[in-house]
Design a protein around this motif. Structure first.
Motif, short mmCIF file in Angstrom:
data_model
loop_
_atom_site.label_atom_id
_atom_site.label_comp_id
_atom_site.label_asym_id
_atom_site.label_seq_id
_atom_site.Cartn_x
_atom_site.Cartn_y
_atom_site.Cartn_z
N GLN A 33 0.96 -0.65 -0.18
CA GLN A 33 -0.20 0.16 -0.17
C GLN A 33 0.51 1.38 -0.19
O GLN A 33 1.74 1.20 1.06
CB GLN A 33 -1.24 -0.36 1.24
N ARG A 38 -2.49 5.57 0.32
CA ARG A 38 -3.44 4.84 0.72
C ARG A 38 -3.64 4.03 -0.29
O ARG A 38 -4.90 3.00 -0.30
CB ARG A 38 -4.34 5.51 1.90
N ILE A 40 -4.20 0.80 -2.62
CA ILE A 40 -3.19 -0.79 -3.03
C ILE A 40 -2.69 -1.03 -3.90
O ILE A 40 -2.59 -0.14 -5.05
CB ILE A 40 -4.57 -1.86 -3.07
N GLN B 33 -10.71 -3.70 1.37
CA GLN B 33 -10.32 -1.94 1.66
C GLN B 33 -11.12 -1.15 2.12
O GLN B 33 -12.15 -1.00 1.71
CB GLN B 33 -8.99 -1.39 0.82
N ARG B 38 -9.45 3.77 4.29
CA ARG B 38 -8.63 3.56 3.30
C ARG B 38 -7.75 2.02 4.26
O ARG B 38 -6.69 2.39 2.66
CB ARG B 38 -7.74 4.15 1.84
N GLN B 39 -8.29 1.65 5.09
CA GLN B 39 -7.59 0.86 5.44
C GLN B 39 -7.42 -0.31 4.84
O GLN B 39 -8.35 -0.91 4.77
CB GLN B 39 -7.85 1.12 7.36
N ILE B 40 -6.19 -0.91 5.32
CA ILE B 40 -6.95 -2.85 5.11
C ILE B 40 -6.92 -3.28 5.43
O ILE B 40 -6.83 -3.46 6.55
CB ILE B 40 -5.78 -3.24 3.82
N LEU B 96 -9.12 -6.71 -5.29
CA LEU B 96 -9.35 -5.66 -4.80
C LEU B 96 -11.20 -5.23 -4.58
O LEU B 96 -11.22 -5.07 -5.10
CB LEU B 96 -8.36 -4.75 -4.08
N VAL B 98 -13.27 -2.50 -2.69
CA VAL B 98 -13.51 -1.50 -1.70
C VAL B 98 -14.57 -1.30 -0.52
O VAL B 98 -16.16 -1.15 -1.79
CB VAL B 98 -13.09 0.07 -2.50
N SER B 113 -9.14 -3.68 11.70
CA SER B 113 -8.55 -4.39 10.79
C SER B 113 -7.87 -5.47 11.54
O SER B 113 -7.68 -5.70 12.74
CB SER B 113 -7.06 -4.08 10.42
#
Lengths: 128, 128
Positions: A33, A38, A40, B33, B38-40, B96, B98, B113
Motif C-alpha cells: 500500500q 493509501r 493498494i 479495503q 482506506r485502511q486494509i 481488490l 473497497v 483490521s
C-alpha cells in the motif's frame, strides 16, 4: 517520494517471525500500500528469505513465482518500494507493507497501481 | 456506514470474469479495503462461485479454506462488508474490494483490521 528516500530497516522479533505462516510452497502473500495515497499498489509473494531481505534492506524483495528467483522490486525498473510500515494479519498468513513508491508506480504495465481495472460496466470515455 | 447501507451489485462482463485466474485450488486472493479510512481490513479467498455471489449480493462472500464452505462475511458476526468498488490486478490473480464495513471492524478478534500487529520493536505503552 524521490529515489533517495531511505526505507525502514526492521528488526523483527523471533516471536513475530514465528507468527508468519507460509503456504505449501513456502510463500506468503504480501500486500503493498502507498503511504501517501493509501492506494493498494500490488500484491506479490515472499518466502522466508525475501522477507528477511525486505527487513534488512528497507525495501520490498519478493519471490517471483514465474521466474523462480529473488525479485528485488525496482532493480530493473527503478520502481523501488521503500518500507515505512510492516504488518502481519491475525492468523499470520498475509503481510502488509506500507511504502514510499519510487517512479511512476508499481505496475509493470506502467500504471500506478496493478489494480487499474474495475469490474462492471465501463463508463463511456473512461480511460482503460 | 450503518448496517442498512446497500452494497453495489456488479454486472461483470464475460471478458472481466475470464480475466480472473484461479490457483490450483480454484481460489483467488481478495484484498478488502475500507472506503472511508482506506485502511486494509483483511485478505481472504474466493472461488468462482463466491465471486459471483459477491457480485450478485453486493457484499463480500468468501470461500473458507479452513471450514471448506461458502462464507458470507458477517452472517454470524454482523460485520457485513458492502461492496462499493471491485478491481482485478494486471495479471488477474488478485482481487481488490473497497467496502463499507458494518460493525466494529473486519477481524474475528474484534479488531478493526486484521493487520493490527506490526513487525519491529513495540513502543513502550503501545496497545497490542
Amino acid at each position: 517520494m524521490g529515489p533517495m528516500s531511505a526505507g525502514l530497516r526492521i528488526d523483527a522479533s523471533p516471536e513475530q517471525l514465528a507468527a508468519v505462516k507460509y503456504d505449501a510452497n513456502g510463500l506468503v502473500p504480501a500486500i503493498v500500500q502507498a503511504h501517501d495515497t493509501r492506494q493498494i499498489l500490488m500484491m506479490a509473494w515472499m518466502n522466508a528469505e525475501t522477507l528477511q531481505l525486505t527487513f534488512a534492506e528497507g525495501r520490498t524483495v519478493f519471490w517471483s513465482r514465474s521466474r523462480r528467483e529473488v525479485w528485488r522490486k525496482g532493480d530493473t525498473s527503478g520502481e523501488v518500494q521503500h518500507v515505512r510500515e510492516a504488518y502481519y494479519d491475525c492468523d499470520g498468513d498475509t503481510l502488509l507493507f506500507v511504502v514510499d513508491q519510487d517512479g511512476a508506480g508499481a505496475c509493470h504495465t506502467g500504471a500506478y497501481s496493478c489494480f487499474f481495472r474495475s469490474f462492471g460496466p465501463v463508463p463511456v470515455g473512461d480511460a482503460p
